[in-house]
Design an enzyme around this catalytic site. Structure first.
Site, PDB file in Angstrom:
ATOM      1  CG  HIS A  20       2.217  58.171  64.872  1.00  0.00           C
ATOM      2  ND1 HIS A  20       3.469  57.620  64.751  1.00  0.00           N
ATOM      3  CD2 HIS A  20       1.734  57.732  66.069  1.00  0.00           C
ATOM      4  CE1 HIS A  20       3.743  56.893  65.826  1.00  0.00           C
ATOM      5  NE2 HIS A  20       2.703  56.928  66.644  1.00  0.00           N
ATOM      6  NE  ARG A  93      -1.947  51.606  68.393  1.00  0.00           N
ATOM      7  CZ  ARG A  93      -0.710  51.580  68.831  1.00  0.00           C
ATOM      8  NH1 ARG A  93       0.262  51.251  68.024  1.00  0.00           N
ATOM      9  NH2 ARG A  93      -0.433  51.882  70.081  1.00  0.00           N
ATOM     10  CB  SER A 131       6.904  53.618  66.656  1.00  0.00           C
ATOM     11  OG  SER A 131       6.137  54.747  66.333  1.00  0.00           O
TER      12      SER A 131
HETATM   13  P1  ADP Z   1       3.588  56.958  73.310  1.00  0.00           P
HETATM   14  O1  ADP Z   1       4.999  56.636  73.687  1.00  0.00           O
HETATM   15  O2  ADP Z   1       3.059  58.196  73.942  1.00  0.00           O
HETATM   16  O3  ADP Z   1       2.623  55.808  73.391  1.00  0.00           O
HETATM   17  P2  ADP Z   1       3.506  56.694  70.431  1.00  0.00           P
HETATM   18  O4  ADP Z   1       4.326  57.471  69.466  1.00  0.00           O
HETATM   19  O5  ADP Z   1       3.721  55.227  70.471  1.00  0.00           O
HETATM   20  O6  ADP Z   1       3.764  57.406  71.797  1.00  0.00           O
HETATM   21  O7  ADP Z   1       1.955  56.939  70.165  1.00  0.00           O
HETATM   22  C1  ADP Z   1       1.380  58.208  70.257  1.00  0.00           C
HETATM   23  C2  ADP Z   1      -0.122  58.097  70.132  1.00  0.00           C
HETATM   24  O8  ADP Z   1      -0.446  57.599  68.834  1.00  0.00           O
HETATM   25  C3  ADP Z   1      -0.806  57.115  71.100  1.00  0.00           C
HETATM   26  O9  ADP Z   1      -2.068  57.626  71.440  1.00  0.00           O
HETATM   27  C4  ADP Z   1      -0.956  55.856  70.296  1.00  0.00           C
HETATM   28  O10 ADP Z   1      -2.048  55.080  70.753  1.00  0.00           O
HETATM   29  C5  ADP Z   1      -1.249  56.446  68.935  1.00  0.00           C
HETATM   30  N1  ADP Z   1      -0.887  55.542  67.844  1.00  0.00           N
HETATM   31  C6  ADP Z   1       0.259  54.872  67.642  1.00  0.00           C
HETATM   32  N2  ADP Z   1       0.212  54.135  66.509  1.00  0.00           N
HETATM   33  C7  ADP Z   1      -1.014  54.360  65.971  1.00  0.00           C
HETATM   34  C8  ADP Z   1      -1.709  53.860  64.818  1.00  0.00           C
HETATM   35  N3  ADP Z   1      -1.168  52.974  63.995  1.00  0.00           N
HETATM   36  N4  ADP Z   1      -2.953  54.302  64.606  1.00  0.00           N
HETATM   37  C9  ADP Z   1      -3.538  55.163  65.458  1.00  0.00           C
HETATM   38  N5  ADP Z   1      -2.971  55.659  66.560  1.00  0.00           N
HETATM   39  C10 ADP Z   1      -1.721  55.256  66.822  1.00  0.00           C
END
Ligand code: ADP
Length: 162
Positions: A20, A93, A131
């Site tokens: 993130h 990703r 996460s």
């Molecule tokens: P949501 O519940 O909206 O999916 P997340 O917190 O899981 O929320 O993810 C928020 C955003 O960050 C999403 O666009 C997700 O694809 C992106 N994301 C999550 N992990 C990573 C990572 N390791 N690298 C790049 N983007 C990520």
């Protein structure tokens, strides 16, 4: 170029990971202002409360001066409208993210045709990181120090629910 352009990076961030933060720092180079908008969804079981997620995100992005942390409930398009933004940032990703993200982007555009979603790719080392994986490793007592910002590491280590 619109110098007042605000990009919104929405997500649950439960907890924030280095993936993130990688996306946030890339967005902060492209856009004059980035708001990380943390979702408050009462129907979803979260490990960390909204307040805890906001605090961890604030601590993890404090060096990025054009990044601000906020939270919202309800529809993203309504939140965007309220703050005067039309740009959504999401991270991609792998191909497995694509279908869901494509659907969300087009749904948001259906709700408000002005909305644009911009996808950013993290550094390769974060493409496997999520996460939920961090939560799982923490529960199983694995070493997750390299996967999350320091503030998140401390918070997870002290979490009595794990
Ligand atoms: P949501 O519940 O909206 O999916 P997340 O917190 O899981 O929320 O993810 C928020 C955003 O960050 C999403 O666009 C997700 O694809 C992106 N994301 C999550 N992990 C990573 C990572 N390791 N690298 C790049 N983007 C990520």
């Amino acid at each position: 170029m619109n110098n007042n352009l605000i990009a919104v990076y929405p997500g649950s961030f439960d907890p924030p990971t280095n993936g993130h933060i990688d996306i946030i720092s890339r967005a902060s180079v492209i856009f004059p202002k980035v708001i990380v908008a943390i979702t408050h969804n009462q129907n979803k079981e979260h490990l960390f409360s909204l307040e805890e997620r906001v605090e961890m995100m604030e601590q993890s992005t404090s060096s990025l001066k054009n990044v601000q942390i906020d939270s919202f409930s309800g529809l993203l398009v309504d939140y965007l409208d309220n703050i005067g933004s039309f740009v959504v940032v999401r991270g991609l990703r792998a191909l497995s993210d694509f279908e869901y993200e494509f659907q969300m982007a087009l749904m948001n555009r259906t709700l408000n045709r002005k909305i644009e979603t911009v996808f950013l790719m993290p550094a390769q080392e974060y493409t496997f990181l999520s996460s939920s994986m961090v939560r799982e490793i923490a529960v199983l007592n694995g070493d997750f120090k390299k996967l999350v910002p320091d503030a998140v590491y401390k918070k997870l280590k002290n979490n009595k629910r794990i």
